[in-house]
Design an enzyme around this catalytic site. Structure first.
Site, PDB file in Angstrom:
ATOM      1  CG  HIS A 366      39.731  45.867  38.739  1.00 22.88           C
ATOM      2  ND1 HIS A 366      39.215  46.197  37.508  1.00 22.88           N
ATOM      3  CD2 HIS A 366      38.666  45.765  39.575  1.00 22.88           C
ATOM      4  CE1 HIS A 366      37.895  46.304  37.592  1.00 22.88           C
ATOM      5  NE2 HIS A 366      37.537  46.053  38.832  1.00 22.88           N
ATOM      6  NE  ARG A 558      46.485  54.277  37.935  1.00 21.19           N
ATOM      7  CZ  ARG A 558      47.205  53.193  38.225  1.00 21.19           C
ATOM      8  NH1 ARG A 558      48.308  53.306  38.942  1.00 21.19           N
ATOM      9  NH2 ARG A 558      46.839  51.998  37.793  1.00 21.19           N
ATOM     10  CB  THR A 665      38.240  51.428  29.905  1.00 20.67           C
ATOM     11  OG1 THR A 665      38.747  52.371  30.856  1.00 20.67           O
ATOM     12  CG2 THR A 665      37.743  50.183  30.626  1.00 20.67           C
TER      13      THR A 665
END
Length: 822
Positions: A366, A558, A665
């Site tokens: 990731h 984030r 996403t």
């Protein structure tokens, strides 16, 4: 004995009358509440228990089906899960939402108020955990037997409060009101060892064996949360492990008056599942985090072996029963743990065990940031997991022999590929272990997967090109459209049929409606209603009054430098300064909405939050910009709040530096809800732009290759600062103290930009402003903007997590999934 059918019992009847009676029974008999005195939370718990009966009945049937058919199961190992509130999702997936609304309405209870009572489990930090939960939803929907293994953190990701403009972290006590969805599996407990030493011994066949003599043993207890699939009889299982002491009370110590020591082991053991991501800046924090990762991974693998035995399978065929996905490097220690279990506990030969291990595991990467690839100091690793360090040395020895054969006389390559980093202090490289121990390695967007093979995993790609694949992330349309955006869901059901949430390929049939004036009008009405709801929530949470008719410009994710929230702020302040210079400046009315959490120890990220709030304090109170600019920081961004924000976004800010974001996403969720995207060619932005059409995407910025070239040539941010008067004016304004009243407050942000700018904000600034100018121009044409919004939704079907899971099943796990309806 066959499992009960969920349609033929009183507890799982699906009529409004059945549901009402079950609800009242649970309210009185399970909770001990008289209807006239029950609170809203009592109503939630009673309804949750009512729906749980339906869920558990389906889960039991699903498990029985898997045992009978001897299906290969998928185990998804993840340190994070962010499922969001469960109740509404189950009502949708079970097809009983309307009957439930009727049942409660008949006794004067508002279902929406009941749904609002649910506390969401904060078991993850962001995208990693949200993706894991989307995948459990889709695994159930496409009818694949699966278990998501993780940790039952007592305290999840912190609750974020904004106090005096600063992020303040509060304890996330998500379990304080009880959790009606989980089932404590008292009969399923695993012992996990730590520390100690190893001993060699000879078995009765004359073979040299190794036993691990630990210094401490901790018990892992299983808590199960079934996850229903949409239009499916299958349930996934989220099995989370809670740490407990094997012996929780030292009676002898208590009798001798040593009351602290009497419970010391209990306290130490429970710390493992106490909190999500302990601060690992100190040695004790690093040790705890390593123990957490091993704890849940060991419990999971032991549990899989138990299920193999229970269903009559053989350990030597473990890989035929389980496909195990490593969600990032957190569970990578599972490679060594499965080897230990097979070799030490089940007496398999090393080569046989290694073949099983490699066929069992696959690894999802990731990150493209080398510093984000986990590694552990060898000394720490050996003190916590002495047997696993020996196994890793054994794996590494055999692996490096393979490398020497493929690349003779290439010591530099050997050093890069080794599972042990020998440069200076020695470290165990967890990404390398995951790559060596897995038969497949995948990235999560086409660009990310290509960059993986060229950068952080280039040597592995050169050695094993056949191992590498790409599975672009997806999101569940059930939660993020059907539940989050009921107005849009209603339009989709009318135009596409009731089954659209289970097959997003049908979205393409919306395309002709983008030219239909009547449909565009309905589309705008839905979007305006969503924005009004969010505006009311913003006022409730922050006190800021925003105009729903303005362009909602949204960046929620984030807080991190590479995601470049501060580039967004440079644009906001440039608009503010333009209006101050020229009150008649043609600025489209905008509401800038920020949200996201900064890691507690991330100094600059927390300073960026303060810059957002300081900008809001200035802009929102200045009469010169009234009606044209508003700035909001929406506190405590999580799944529950996201369901209000995504449907109301007009513009989706996906502005990370190209080559930094693995996929994203949030970009998919906002586009699926009708937002247009402004973004770089980073992560899944590339594929989203290809899908929706370049004309419906506001592209700007350097490409990943251009970023590399600029950095290689010696990037000088001062050059951009000196040559762009608006950029210079904006940065000087931040440095002046006009925001927050203290010239030193944002000095770290300014210095970071002018004397380093690691994520090239200044290089992309002018292109970003030009793209924002195009945004304003299109917003001024209501029909054109609405058409683009409709086309965004119509062309986003491939970004369903159902498609992602089918690709994993076909290309990585070798399991059968229910085919798409098209």
């Amino acid at each position: 004995m066959n499992a009960i059918s969920p349609s033929n019992t009183i507890r799982t009847g699906t009529s409004a009358e059945n549901l009402r009676q079950a609800f009242l029974d649970n309210l009185v008999c399970a909770l001990g509440r008289l209807p006239n005195y029950a609170s809203a939370h009592d109503h939630y718990l009673a309804l949750a228990l009512t729906v749980r009966d339906h869920v558990v009945a389906r889960a039991v049937q699903s498990f029985e089906q898997g045992v009978v058919k001897m299906m290969r199961r998928v185990a998804y190992l993840s340190a994070e899960f962010l499922p969001g509130p469960h109740l509404a999702n189950h009502l949708l997936n079970l097809g009983i939402a309307e009957a439930t609304r009727e049942a409660l309405g008949g006794i004067g209870i508002d279902l929406d108020r009941v749904l609002a009572e649910e506390e969401e489990p904060g078991l993850g930090n962001g995208g990693l955990g949200r993706l894991a939960s989307c995948y459990l939803d889709s695994l159930a929907t496409v009818e694949v037997q699966s278990i998501g293994y993780g940790i039952r953190y007592e305290f999840g990701i912190f609750d974020q409060v904004i106090r005096d403009g600063w992020q303040v972290e509060g304890t996330d006590k998500w379990l304080s009101g009880g959790n009606p969805w989980e089932i404590h599996r008292l009969g399923i407990a695993k012992q996990v060892k730590f520390g100690g030493h190893t001993e060699t011994w000879t078995d009765d066949q004359g073979r040299t064996r190794v036993r691990w003599v630990p210094s401490i043993v901790i018990k892992g207890e299983a808590y199960d949360t079934p996850i229903t699939g949409y239009g499916s009889g299958t349930c996934s299982l989220m099995r989370l492990w809670k740490s407990e002491a094997v012996e929780s009370f030292d009676f002898e110590a208590f009798n001798h008056g040593d009351y602290d020591r009497a419970v010391e082991q209990k306290v130490d053991s429970e710390n493992l599942s106490k909190v999500l991501y302990p601060n690992d800046e100190l040695h004790r924090g690093k040790e705890l985090r390593l123990k957490q990762q091993f704890f849940f991974t060991s419990c999971a693998l032991q549990d899989m072996l138990r299920l193999v035995a229970m269903s009559g399978g053989k350990v030597a065929a473990f890989d035929e029963s389980w496909a195990v996905q490593l969600n990032d490097t957190h569970p990578a220690i599972g490679v060594a743990e499965l080897m230990r279990l097979l070799v030490d506990e089940h007496a398999l030969e090393w080569d046989d065990a290694w073949a099983i291990t490699q066929k069992t595991f696959s690894y999802t990467n990731h990150t493209l940031l080398p510093e984000a690839l986990e590694k552990w100091p060898v000394e720490l690793f050996g003190s916590v997991l002495p047997r696993h360090l020996e196994i890793i040395y054994g794996i590494n020895h055999r692996f490096l022999d393979e490398v020497r054969t493929a690349f003779p006389d290439d010591d530099a390559r050997l050093a890069r590929l080794s599972l042990i980093d020998e440069h200076g202090a020695r470290y165990v490289r967890m990404a390398n272990l995951a790559c060596v121990g897995s038969h497949k390695i995948n990235g999560v967007a086409a660009l990310h997967s290509e960059l993986l093979k060229k950068t952080v995993l280039a040597d592995f790609a050169a050695l094993w090109p056949e191992k590498f694949d790409n599975v672009t992330n997806g999101v569940t349309p059930r939660r993020f459209v059907a539940l989050a955006n009921p107005g849009l869901a209603g339009l989709l059901e009318r135009e596409l049929g009731a089954g659209w949430p289970g097959d997003l390929s049908c979205l393409g049939r919306l395309e002709p409606l983008a030219a239909d004036p009547g449909f565009r009008r309905e589309w705008r009405e839905v979007r305006l209603a969503n924005k009004r709801r969010l505006a009311a929530l913003i006022q409730e949470r922050t006190g800021i009054v925003v105009t729903p008719d303005s362009l909602f410009d949204v960046q929620v994710k984030r807080i991190h430098e590479y995601k470049r929230q501060h580039l967004n702020l440079l644009h906001v302040l440039s608009l503010y300064l333009s209006i101050k210079r020229d009150p008649d400046a043609g600025v489209v009315p905008r509401t800038f909405i920020f949200g996201g959490k900064a890691a507690p120890g991330y100094f600059l990220a927390k300073r960026i939050i303060r810059l957002v709030t300081a900008t809001g304090e200035l802009v929102n109170q200045d009469p010169d910009v009234a009606g044209r600019l508003k700035v909001v920081f929406f506190p405590d961004f999580n799944v529950k709040n996201a369901q209000h924000i995504y449907p109301a976004a007009d513009l989706s800010e996906q502005i990370s530096l190209a080559g930094m974001e693995a996929s994203g996403t949030g970009n998919m969720k906002m586009s699926l809800n009708g937002a247009l995207t402004i973004g770089t060619l980073d992560g899944a932005n590339v594929e989203i732009r290809d899908a929706v059409g370049a004309e419906n995407f506001f592209l700007f910025g350097l490409t990943a290759s251009e970023v590399s070239a600029l950095k290689a040539g010696g990037y000088q941010p001062q050059t951009y600062y000196e040559s762009d008067s608006l950029l210079r004016e904006t940065i000087d304004f931040i440095a002046s103290g006009a925001l927050g009243g203290d010239p030193d407050l944002f000095r770290p942000v300014v210095d970071n930009l002018l004397h380093g700018d690691p994520y090239l904000l200044l290089a992309d600034f002018r292109a970003y402003l030009d793209a924002q100018q195009r945004v304003g121009e299109l917003w001024g044409d209501s029909d054109a903007w609405t058409s683009s919004s409709i086309l965004n939704v119509a062309r986003m079907g491939r970004f369903s997590s159902d498609r992602s899971i089918r690709e994993y099943c076909e290309r990585i796990w070798n399991v059968n999934a229910k085919p798409s309806q098209t």
